[in-house]
Enzyme design. Structure first.
Site, PDB file in Angstrom:
ATOM      1  N   HIS A   1       0.866  -1.170   0.000  1.00 25.15           N
ATOM      2  CA  HIS A   1       0.000   0.000   0.000  1.00 25.15           C
ATOM      3  C   HIS A   1       0.910   1.230   0.000  1.00 25.15           C
ATOM      4  CE1 HIS A   1      -2.856   2.903   1.803  1.00 25.15           C
ATOM      5  NE2 HIS A   1      -3.827   2.066   1.478  1.00 25.15           N
TER       6      HIS A   1
ATOM      7  N   ASP B   1       3.008  -4.762   8.037  1.00 21.18           N
ATOM      8  CA  ASP B   1       1.807  -3.950   7.844  1.00 21.18           C
ATOM      9  C   ASP B   1       0.606  -4.885   8.033  1.00 21.18           C
ATOM     10  OD1 ASP B   1      -0.481  -2.800   6.827  1.00 21.18           O
ATOM     11  OD2 ASP B   1       0.406  -2.198   4.910  1.00 21.18           O
TER      12      ASP B   1
ATOM     13  N   GLN C   1      -4.648  -5.229   6.985  1.00 20.65           N
ATOM     14  CA  GLN C   1      -5.674  -6.161   6.485  1.00 20.65           C
ATOM     15  C   GLN C   1      -5.683  -7.487   7.243  1.00 20.65           C
ATOM     16  OE1 GLN C   1      -7.942  -5.277   4.311  1.00 20.65           O
ATOM     17  NE2 GLN C   1      -7.002  -3.328   3.790  1.00 20.65           N
TER      18      GLN C   1
ATOM     19  N   LYS D   1     -10.389  -0.525  10.517  1.00 17.86           N
ATOM     20  CA  LYS D   1     -10.595  -1.750   9.735  1.00 17.86           C
ATOM     21  C   LYS D   1     -10.913  -2.940  10.647  1.00 17.86           C
ATOM     22  CE  LYS D   1      -7.267  -0.468   6.132  1.00 17.86           C
ATOM     23  NZ  LYS D   1      -8.010   0.246   5.111  1.00 17.86           N
TER      24      LYS D   1
ATOM     25  N   CYS E   1      -4.815   2.456  -3.620  1.00 17.49           N
ATOM     26  CA  CYS E   1      -3.569   2.996  -3.047  1.00 17.49           C
ATOM     27  C   CYS E   1      -2.405   2.028  -3.249  1.00 17.49           C
ATOM     28  CB  CYS E   1      -3.728   3.337  -1.563  1.00 17.49           C
ATOM     29  SG  CYS E   1      -4.943   4.604  -1.255  1.00 17.49           S
TER      30      CYS E   1
END
Lengths: 150, 427
Positions: free
Chosen positions: B143, B220, B223, B246, B384
């Site tokens: 991202h 990261d 998600q 999220k 993104c």
């Protein structure tokens, strides 16, 4: 007519499938790349202005159906017109796209361009429809550059 | 998951998917107020969970309760409300520590979101440890939030960004990863689950390989945190970042996990109130982590809301959530693959609940608008991840991303809507 058919009218889909004046000009007086970073729509609009009149216009690039059809219809609408006439058409189109109140008389005056009227109900998509128009207006000033909707 | 499991479909919510039956999705849906509304005259089908997730009432109520009955600044006043707010904020930190199985609450830094967490590490760890000609390794599916902070660092320091390539299916080339690592590599920062493709990366293997060379790894987790059980100690990652919104929590709150030994050695990120031990015009000393990194009044209500969100998903169980979402993904992938004219982008072996797709005749933005008219919220665009799109030769995709409150019926409706959409554009 459903909202879907109102937005994606047959005329609009036809221009998307078979864009008119979808070509680069050999010796344009102005050439502007219009880019919408939000969705990646990117078109280059070429104009040849002679004696205050758009003698020829073409565009190249890729993007959504609304942006491409709007660009295509625009080329048909402004070819052979004077700068003043083009300004007037632009103002009318801009008003139609940004005013969902639907002034039917004003829309009717736009003829085939009225097929873009459904876009007004989708504020997120208005920039798609105006992209090529902005590029065309800058290109008419004889500029060779890039513009962005942001 | 074998195809045969989904072969015998019956009517009903779970379409005969064994295992999915024990998951009471209707009861779960009742917990989410927004799922009861309609949009454009149609029931809302929310398939944009990778962008942000909806909030259960317990999260909304926790924020509401905080402002109605507890609002005060933390770590300062000696008054009752100040104490209550401080306890609630610290309690949220502890819930998150437990949720990701960190060893110590000092390893949990509240930030605005994943983006701020990456920027924090780039500006503290990066400025301290990364210099000219050093290398930072990321992947082709990052991202922008795990690209741009490193580019800024490279501009400032003369370091270089190295990118691990991917296959056409959207899987990391681990063989290339191995080759890219060198004594110049100062940090590896990798996305766990791709927001654009759904690829689940082999982060454990990446971490182990980097550690063998003594290179720290940042994950990261934007998600992954909402979709699978996270155990930072098992992963052995050095930094892990995720966003609250999220994970069914409020906007503007997120978490940076860092091993104590790293966080303690880092300089502060921002200066201000609450992060200092003592200030004089000659010399200022800082508190320990996490306070060192939390200058100013933090997002107290956000942290409390995130704590409530973590409680909520923990009650259901992240393993069960992951399992149910696998059924949804498999069902939707099989159905969408049957639709002529649709191409699924991202076909990695290990995927989480994301389906990116394109259509020869219809631009993703038009797909998005047409589905929206059916009450279906999907994402259309570059997600993104512009370098990833470029790698795949695309400008944009349409993306449906699922959560555990989505249903098999919604997927059926979505597939029908896609078929109707194709008809409109071919008429």
């Amino acid at each position: 007519m459903t909202e879907l058919n109102e937005l994606y009218q047959e005329v609009l889909l036809d221009h998307n499938r078979n864009p008119r004046n979808f070509k680069a000009l050999d010796n344009p007086s102005g050439e502007i790349e219009g880019y919408n970073p939000l969705c990646g729509d990117k078109y280059t609009v070429f104009v040849r202005v002679n004696d205050n009149v758009i003698e020829d216009i073409g565009f190249e690039g890729a993007g959504c159906a609304i942006s491409k059809a709007s660009a295509s219809m625009m080329t048909d609408a402004v070819k052979g017109k004077t700068k003043e006439e083009v300004d007037e058409i632009y103002e009318d189109v801009h008003r139609m796209l940004t005013n969902s109140s639907n002034d039917t008389d004003a829309v009717a005056k736009l003829g085939k361009l009225a097929a873009l009227s459904g876009v007004a109900a989708f504020p997120m998509r208005v920039k798609c429809a105006t992209l090529a128009w902005h590029a065309m207006r800058v290109a008419m000033q004889g500029e060779n550059d890039k513009i962005s909707t942001e | 998951m074998k195809t045969s499991i989904l072969a015998s479909q019956e009517t009903g919510n779970t379409k005969g998917v064994p295992g999915a039956d024990d998951f009471d999705v209707q009861r779960i849906r009742a917990d989410f107020p927004i799922l009861q509304r309609s949009v454009r005259g149609k029931p809302l089908i929310y398939f944009d969970n990778a962008a942000t997730a909806q909030k259960p009432a317990v999260v909304i109520d926790s924020v509401d309760t905080y402002y109605r009955s507890m609002n005060a600044n933390i770590n300062r006043g000696v008054h009752y409300l100040g104490e209550q707010a401080t306890l609630a904020y610290d309690d949220a930190r502890e819930k998150i520590r437990e949720f990701i199985n960190a060893e110590d609450a000092r390893e949990i830094v509240f930030v605005r979101g994943t983006t701020e967490a990456v920027n924090l590490i780039a500006n503290t760890y990066g400025r301290k440890n990364i210099g000219k000609d050093d290398e930072i390794v990321i992947t082709a599916m990052e991202h922008h939030s795990n690209i741009v902070p490193w580019q800024l660092l490279c501009e400032a320091t003369g370091a270089k960004l190295r990118v691990v390539p991917i296959t056409d299916d959207g899987e990391l080339r681990l063989d290339e990863f191995e080759k890219i690592l060198s004594e110049r590599t100062k940090l590896v920062s990798v996305v766990y689950i791709s927001n654009a493709l759904g690829t689940v990366n082999a982060v454990k293997e990446i971490i182990d390989r980097a550690h063998r060379l003594g290179i720290p790894v940042m994950i990261d987790g934007a998600q992954s945190t909402p979709h699978c059980a996270i155990d930072v100690r098992r992963l052995d990652c050095d930094f892990y970042a995720f966003s609250g919104h999220k994970l069914f929590g409020p906007n503007g709150i997120g978490v940076l996990y860092g091993k104590v030994k790293f966080l303690d050695a880092l300089p502060p990120f921002q200066g201000g109130g609450d992060m200092i031990r003592s200030v004089t015009f000659e010399r200022t000393t800082y508190k320990d982590s996490p306070h060192k990194f939390e200058a100013g009044t933090p997002n107290i209500s956000g942290a409390i809301g995130l704590g409530a969100a973590v409680d909520y998903v923990s009650c259901i169980g992240m393993t069960r959530i992951a399992e149910y979402e696998r059924y949804l993904l498999k069902y939707a992938t099989d159905k969408l693959a049957e639709v002529d004219g649709i191409k699924i982008i991202g076909t990695a072996k290990e995927k989480a609940g994301v389906i990116s797709f394109v259509c020869d005749d219809v631009h993703p933005h038009d797909i998005g608008t047409v589905l929206d008219l059916d009450g279906i919220a999907i994402r259309a665009g570059h997600h993104c991840t512009q370098p990833l799109m470029e790698r795949l030769g695309l400008v944009a995709t349409a993306r449906a991303s699922f959560s555990f409150y989505n249903t098999f019926d919604e997927i059926d409706y979505f597939i029908d809507a896609v078929r109707r959409m194709l008809k409109v554009f071919k008429r």
